[in-house]
Scaffold this motif. Structure first.
Motif, PDB file in Angstrom:
ATOM      1  N   MET A   1       0.849  -1.155   0.000  1.00 27.49           N
ATOM      2  CA  MET A   1       0.000   0.000   0.000  1.00 27.49           C
ATOM      3  C   MET A   1       0.898   1.223   0.000  1.00 27.49           C
ATOM      4  O   MET A   1       1.769   1.362   0.852  1.00 27.49           O
ATOM      5  CB  MET A   1      -0.896  -0.018   1.238  1.00 27.49           C
ATOM      6  N   ASP A   2       0.697   2.096  -0.951  1.00 28.45           N
ATOM      7  CA  ASP A   2       1.474   3.326  -1.060  1.00 28.45           C
ATOM      8  C   ASP A   2       0.874   4.359  -0.105  1.00 28.45           C
ATOM      9  O   ASP A   2      -0.193   4.911  -0.371  1.00 28.45           O
ATOM     10  CB  ASP A   2       1.448   3.821  -2.502  1.00 28.45           C
ATOM     11  N   LEU A   3       1.531   4.621   1.004  1.00 23.18           N
ATOM     12  CA  LEU A   3       1.009   5.539   2.008  1.00 23.18           C
ATOM     13  C   LEU A   3       1.089   6.996   1.565  1.00 23.18           C
ATOM     14  O   LEU A   3       0.425   7.852   2.133  1.00 23.18           O
ATOM     15  CB  LEU A   3       1.756   5.352   3.330  1.00 23.18           C
ATOM     16  N   ARG A   4       1.864   7.278   0.518  1.00 24.68           N
ATOM     17  CA  ARG A   4       1.935   8.643   0.003  1.00 24.68           C
ATOM     18  C   ARG A   4       0.638   9.046  -0.681  1.00 24.68           C
ATOM     19  O   ARG A   4       0.378  10.220  -0.873  1.00 24.68           O
ATOM     20  CB  ARG A   4       3.107   8.770  -0.970  1.00 24.68           C
ATOM     21  N   LYS A   5      -0.194   8.049  -1.042  1.00 26.41           N
ATOM     22  CA  LYS A   5      -1.450   8.330  -1.736  1.00 26.41           C
ATOM     23  C   LYS A   5      -2.661   8.362  -0.799  1.00 26.41           C
ATOM     24  O   LYS A   5      -3.789   8.395  -1.265  1.00 26.41           O
ATOM     25  CB  LYS A   5      -1.674   7.298  -2.844  1.00 26.41           C
ATOM     26  N   LEU A   6      -2.429   8.361   0.508  1.00 26.07           N
ATOM     27  CA  LEU A   6      -3.539   8.444   1.462  1.00 26.07           C
ATOM     28  C   LEU A   6      -4.267   9.775   1.301  1.00 26.07           C
ATOM     29  O   LEU A   6      -3.647  10.791   0.972  1.00 26.07           O
ATOM     30  CB  LEU A   6      -3.016   8.358   2.896  1.00 26.07           C
ATOM     31  N   PRO A   7      -5.576   9.795   1.577  1.00 26.06           N
ATOM     32  CA  PRO A   7      -6.278  11.073   1.582  1.00 26.06           C
ATOM     33  C   PRO A   7      -5.671  11.996   2.646  1.00 26.06           C
ATOM     34  O   PRO A   7      -5.106  11.530   3.633  1.00 26.06           O
ATOM     35  CB  PRO A   7      -7.720  10.706   1.949  1.00 26.06           C
ATOM     36  N   ARG A   8      -5.790  13.281   2.455  1.00 25.86           N
ATOM     37  CA  ARG A   8      -5.214  14.249   3.405  1.00 25.86           C
ATOM     38  C   ARG A   8      -6.042  14.383   4.681  1.00 25.86           C
ATOM     39  O   ARG A   8      -5.566  14.925   5.670  1.00 25.86           O
ATOM     40  CB  ARG A   8      -5.051  15.604   2.736  1.00 25.86           C
ATOM     41  N   SER A   9      -7.273  13.881   4.664  1.00 24.22           N
ATOM     42  CA  SER A   9      -8.118  13.942   5.854  1.00 24.22           C
ATOM     43  C   SER A   9      -9.060  12.744   5.845  1.00 24.22           C
ATOM     44  O   SER A   9      -9.094  11.982   4.892  1.00 24.22           O
ATOM     45  CB  SER A   9      -8.910  15.255   5.880  1.00 24.22           C
ATOM     46  N   GLY A  10      -9.795  12.589   6.941  1.00 22.17           N
ATOM     47  CA  GLY A  10     -10.738  11.479   7.053  1.00 22.17           C
ATOM     48  C   GLY A  10     -10.234  10.390   7.972  1.00 22.17           C
ATOM     49  O   GLY A  10      -9.104  10.433   8.476  1.00 22.17           O
ATOM     50  N   ALA A  11     -11.086   9.391   8.191  1.00 18.97           N
ATOM     51  CA  ALA A  11     -10.802   8.322   9.153  1.00 18.97           C
ATOM     52  C   ALA A  11      -9.549   7.526   8.792  1.00 18.97           C
ATOM     53  O   ALA A  11      -8.753   7.177   9.671  1.00 18.97           O
ATOM     54  CB  ALA A  11     -12.006   7.396   9.266  1.00 18.97           C
ATOM     55  N   LEU A  12      -9.360   7.219   7.516  1.00 18.53           N
ATOM     56  CA  LEU A  12      -8.184   6.450   7.096  1.00 18.53           C
ATOM     57  C   LEU A  12      -6.900   7.211   7.419  1.00 18.53           C
ATOM     58  O   LEU A  12      -5.944   6.651   7.968  1.00 18.53           O
ATOM     59  CB  LEU A  12      -8.274   6.132   5.603  1.00 18.53           C
ATOM     60  N   ARG A  13      -6.885   8.497   7.102  1.00 16.64           N
ATOM     61  CA  ARG A  13      -5.708   9.323   7.378  1.00 16.64           C
ATOM     62  C   ARG A  13      -5.450   9.419   8.883  1.00 16.64           C
ATOM     63  O   ARG A  13      -4.313   9.308   9.349  1.00 16.64           O
ATOM     64  CB  ARG A  13      -5.887  10.707   6.779  1.00 16.64           C
ATOM     65  N   VAL A  14      -6.505   9.605   9.664  1.00 14.75           N
ATOM     66  CA  VAL A  14      -6.365   9.700  11.123  1.00 14.75           C
ATOM     67  C   VAL A  14      -5.755   8.420  11.674  1.00 14.75           C
ATOM     68  O   VAL A  14      -4.834   8.456  12.501  1.00 14.75           O
ATOM     69  CB  VAL A  14      -7.724  10.006  11.792  1.00 14.75           C
ATOM     70  N   TRP A  15      -6.237   7.244  11.210  1.00  6.66           N
ATOM     71  CA  TRP A  15      -5.713   5.971  11.711  1.00  6.66           C
ATOM     72  C   TRP A  15      -4.229   5.834  11.397  1.00  6.66           C
ATOM     73  O   TRP A  15      -3.431   5.447  12.245  1.00  6.66           O
ATOM     74  CB  TRP A  15      -6.493   4.795  11.122  1.00  6.66           C
ATOM     75  N   PHE A  16      -3.822   6.152  10.163  1.00  2.00           N
ATOM     76  CA  PHE A  16      -2.417   5.998   9.773  1.00  2.00           C
ATOM     77  C   PHE A  16      -1.522   7.069  10.390  1.00  2.00           C
ATOM     78  O   PHE A  16      -0.309   6.906  10.449  1.00  2.00           O
ATOM     79  CB  PHE A  16      -2.274   5.978   8.252  1.00  2.00           C
ATOM     80  N   ASP A  17      -2.095   8.186  10.861  1.00  2.00           N
ATOM     81  CA  ASP A  17      -1.319   9.219  11.552  1.00  2.00           C
ATOM     82  C   ASP A  17      -1.267   8.991  13.059  1.00  2.00           C
ATOM     83  O   ASP A  17      -0.527   9.659  13.758  1.00  2.00           O
ATOM     84  CB  ASP A  17      -1.903  10.606  11.266  1.00  2.00           C
ATOM     85  N   THR A  18      -2.064   8.052  13.580  1.00  2.00           N
ATOM     86  CA  THR A  18      -2.067   7.726  15.002  1.00  2.00           C
ATOM     87  C   THR A  18      -1.061   6.611  15.253  1.00  2.00           C
ATOM     88  O   THR A  18      -0.926   5.700  14.444  1.00  2.00           O
ATOM     89  CB  THR A  18      -3.475   7.263  15.439  1.00  2.00           C
ATOM     90  N   GLN A  19      -0.343   6.672  16.348  1.00  2.00           N
ATOM     91  CA  GLN A  19       0.655   5.645  16.635  1.00  2.00           C
ATOM     92  C   GLN A  19      -0.003   4.278  16.781  1.00  2.00           C
ATOM     93  O   GLN A  19      -0.963   4.119  17.535  1.00  2.00           O
ATOM     94  CB  GLN A  19       1.427   5.998  17.894  1.00  2.00           C
ATOM     95  N   GLN A  20       0.535   3.298  16.053  1.00  2.00           N
ATOM     96  CA  GLN A  20       0.052   1.920  16.052  1.00  2.00           C
ATOM     97  C   GLN A  20       1.178   1.001  16.532  1.00  2.00           C
ATOM     98  O   GLN A  20       2.350   1.287  16.301  1.00  2.00           O
ATOM     99  CB  GLN A  20      -0.379   1.501  14.634  1.00  2.00           C
ATOM    100  N   PRO A  21       0.841  -0.123  17.179  1.00  2.00           N
ATOM    101  CA  PRO A  21       1.896  -1.066  17.573  1.00  2.00           C
ATOM    102  C   PRO A  21       2.480  -1.767  16.343  1.00  2.00           C
ATOM    103  O   PRO A  21       1.747  -2.250  15.491  1.00  2.00           O
ATOM    104  CB  PRO A  21       1.172  -2.052  18.485  1.00  2.00           C
ATOM    105  N   VAL A  22       3.795  -1.764  16.251  1.00  2.00           N
ATOM    106  CA  VAL A  22       4.496  -2.382  15.121  1.00  2.00           C
ATOM    107  C   VAL A  22       5.484  -3.397  15.688  1.00  2.00           C
ATOM    108  O   VAL A  22       6.326  -3.041  16.521  1.00  2.00           O
ATOM    109  CB  VAL A  22       5.244  -1.313  14.294  1.00  2.00           C
TER     110      VAL A  22
END
Length: 57
Positions: A1-22
């Motif tokens: 998944m190319d993360l550079r193509k994420l929408p600039r706002s919305g739920a998907l963007r918020v999730w990927f901008d929030t710290q996740q366990p890796v």
């Protein structure tokens, strides 16, 4: 998944901008780091199961 193509706002963007366990193996006492994926990576790939190659099967 190319993360550079994420929408600039919305739920998907918020999730990927929030710290996740890796999962990480850098520190054996600490199995996970928390990262904001969209800020840490340009792209991600998920490999659910990796199995060895078995010729003839």
């Amino acid at each position: 998944m190319d993360l550079r193509k994420l929408p600039r706002s919305g739920a998907l963007r918020v999730w990927f901008d929030t710290q996740q366990p890796v999962p990480t193996t850098l520190d054996p006492l600490k199995l996970y780091d928390r990262l904001a994926l969209a800020r840490a990576f340009d792209a991600i790939a998920w490999l659910g199961v990796v199995t060895p190659f078995r010729p003839g099967k």
